[in-house]
Design a protein around this motif. Structure first.
Motif, PDB file in Angstrom:
ATOM      1  N   ASP A  31       0.836  -1.194   0.000  1.00 22.01           N
ATOM      2  CA  ASP A  31       0.000   0.000   0.000  1.00 22.01           C
ATOM      3  C   ASP A  31       0.873   1.246   0.000  1.00 22.01           C
ATOM      4  O   ASP A  31       1.987   1.233   0.526  1.00 22.01           O
ATOM      5  N   VAL A  32       0.365   2.307  -0.604  1.00 20.87           N
ATOM      6  CA  VAL A  32       0.935   3.648  -0.471  1.00 20.87           C
ATOM      7  C   VAL A  32      -0.223   4.552  -0.070  1.00 20.87           C
ATOM      8  O   VAL A  32      -1.246   4.586  -0.745  1.00 20.87           O
ATOM      9  N   GLU A  33      -0.057   5.236   1.045  1.00 20.51           N
ATOM     10  CA  GLU A  33      -1.109   6.118   1.544  1.00 20.51           C
ATOM     11  C   GLU A  33      -0.637   7.563   1.540  1.00 20.51           C
ATOM     12  O   GLU A  33       0.530   7.836   1.830  1.00 20.51           O
ATOM     13  N   ASN A  34      -1.552   8.456   1.236  1.00 20.73           N
ATOM     14  CA  ASN A  34      -1.314   9.886   1.341  1.00 20.73           C
ATOM     15  C   ASN A  34      -2.064  10.354   2.582  1.00 20.73           C
ATOM     16  O   ASN A  34      -3.287  10.369   2.605  1.00 20.73           O
ATOM     17  N   ILE A  35      -1.304  10.698   3.608  1.00 25.13           N
ATOM     18  CA  ILE A  35      -1.911  11.178   4.847  1.00 25.13           C
ATOM     19  C   ILE A  35      -1.462  12.617   5.053  1.00 25.13           C
ATOM     20  O   ILE A  35      -0.290  12.873   5.354  1.00 25.13           O
ATOM     21  N   ASP A  36      -2.381  13.519   4.823  1.00 22.92           N
ATOM     22  CA  ASP A  36      -2.113  14.955   4.966  1.00 22.92           C
ATOM     23  C   ASP A  36      -0.899  15.415   4.157  1.00 22.92           C
ATOM     24  O   ASP A  36      -0.071  16.180   4.644  1.00 22.92           O
ATOM     25  N   GLY A  37      -0.761  14.919   2.960  1.00 23.71           N
ATOM     26  CA  GLY A  37       0.326  15.350   2.083  1.00 23.71           C
ATOM     27  C   GLY A  37       1.635  14.607   2.278  1.00 23.71           C
ATOM     28  O   GLY A  37       2.608  14.868   1.581  1.00 23.71           O
ATOM     29  N   SER A  38       1.682  13.678   3.222  1.00 19.52           N
ATOM     30  CA  SER A  38       2.871  12.841   3.422  1.00 19.52           C
ATOM     31  C   SER A  38       2.539  11.439   2.933  1.00 19.52           C
ATOM     32  O   SER A  38       1.424  10.956   3.127  1.00 19.52           O
ATOM     33  N   TYR A  39       3.508  10.778   2.338  1.00 14.94           N
ATOM     34  CA  TYR A  39       3.270   9.475   1.726  1.00 14.94           C
ATOM     35  C   TYR A  39       3.963   8.379   2.517  1.00 14.94           C
ATOM     36  O   TYR A  39       5.129   8.518   2.891  1.00 14.94           O
ATOM     37  N   TYR A  40       3.212   7.294   2.749  1.00 22.83           N
ATOM     38  CA  TYR A  40       3.684   6.163   3.536  1.00 22.83           C
ATOM     39  C   TYR A  40       3.435   4.882   2.754  1.00 22.83           C
ATOM     40  O   TYR A  40       2.303   4.595   2.375  1.00 22.83           O
ATOM     41  N   ALA A  41       4.499   4.117   2.542  1.00 21.79           N
ATOM     42  CA  ALA A  41       4.397   2.861   1.800  1.00 21.79           C
ATOM     43  C   ALA A  41       4.653   1.695   2.743  1.00 21.79           C
ATOM     44  O   ALA A  41       5.499   1.768   3.638  1.00 21.79           O
ATOM     45  N   THR A  42       3.920   0.619   2.519  1.00 21.86           N
ATOM     46  CA  THR A  42       4.108  -0.613   3.282  1.00 21.86           C
ATOM     47  C   THR A  42       4.508  -1.712   2.313  1.00 21.86           C
ATOM     48  O   THR A  42       3.880  -1.884   1.268  1.00 21.86           O
ATOM     49  N   VAL A  43       5.561  -2.437   2.672  1.00 23.77           N
ATOM     50  CA  VAL A  43       6.105  -3.490   1.819  1.00 23.77           C
ATOM     51  C   VAL A  43       6.031  -4.817   2.552  1.00 23.77           C
ATOM     52  O   VAL A  43       6.410  -4.910   3.728  1.00 23.77           O
ATOM     53  N   LYS A  44       5.538  -5.839   1.868  1.00 23.14           N
ATOM     54  CA  LYS A  44       5.547  -7.202   2.414  1.00 23.14           C
ATOM     55  C   LYS A  44       6.858  -7.849   1.987  1.00 23.14           C
ATOM     56  O   LYS A  44       7.149  -7.968   0.807  1.00 23.14           O
ATOM     57  N   ILE A  45       7.658  -8.229   2.971  1.00 22.48           N
ATOM     58  CA  ILE A  45       8.928  -8.892   2.682  1.00 22.48           C
ATOM     59  C   ILE A  45       8.672 -10.391   2.496  1.00 22.48           C
ATOM     60  O   ILE A  45       7.559 -10.863   2.668  1.00 22.48           O
ATOM     61  N   THR A  46       9.713 -11.127   2.143  1.00 24.26           N
ATOM     62  CA  THR A  46       9.540 -12.553   1.871  1.00 24.26           C
ATOM     63  C   THR A  46       9.186 -13.307   3.153  1.00 24.26           C
ATOM     64  O   THR A  46       9.502 -12.871   4.262  1.00 24.26           O
ATOM     65  N   ASN A  47       8.557 -14.449   2.991  1.00 21.88           N
ATOM     66  CA  ASN A  47       8.198 -15.284   4.148  1.00 21.88           C
ATOM     67  C   ASN A  47       9.438 -15.734   4.901  1.00 21.88           C
ATOM     68  O   ASN A  47       9.414 -15.814   6.137  1.00 21.88           O
TER      69      ASN A  47
END
Length: 147
Positions: free
Chosen positions: A43-59
């Protein structure tokens, strides 16, 4: 009345389905960068003009993290050592996220192209999705320019 409902519903759906151009550029870049490492952009979220990405790493990396964290938790009696080990573990996963960052604006043409394409943002944050951890654990800021 029903036509009005569908028109409003369609407009809301169309607007919510589309992220902004900056969010799309970050998503496109990180999808490619993450897949090269065997990761998946969640996911990439825009929260009040700041961007936050979440990455799923390998199992395998998730299992390694969980095992390391359990070992650190079992040695909690030495509190100074405990915090040092947690910091070291967090740093290791933060470096993995930092490797996904685009080059800075002045580093090379690819960095310049990326940062010119995302408007005026100065950074965005990437964090691994790790079980039992907050979003801030092992997160890193991808910076437009160093210094």
């Amino acid at each position: 009345m029903i036509k009005k409902y569908f028109l409003i519903s369609g407009c809301v759906l169309a607007l919510s389905a589309c992220g902004d151009a900056t969010q799309s550029k970050i998503e496109n870049y990180l999808t490619k960068a993450a897949s090269k490492e065997g990761y998946q952009l969640k996911d990439v979220e825009n929260i009040d003009g700041s961007y936050y990405a979440t990455v799923k790493i390998t199992n395998n990396e998730i299992n390694t993290f969980e095992n390391m964290y359990r070992m650190i938790q079992s040695n909690r009696s030495n509190i100074e050592n405990y915090y040092a080990q947690v910091d070291e573990l967090e740093s290791a996963y933060s470096k993995k996220m930092n490797n996904l960052c685009p080059p800075t604006m002045n580093a090379n043409p690819q960095g310049a192209e990326f940062w010119q394409g995302v408007g005026e943002i100065k950074y965005f944050v990437i964090s691994p999705k790790l079980p039992g951890q907050l979003f801030t654990f092992a997160s890193t800021e991808c910076l437009r320019s160093k210094g």
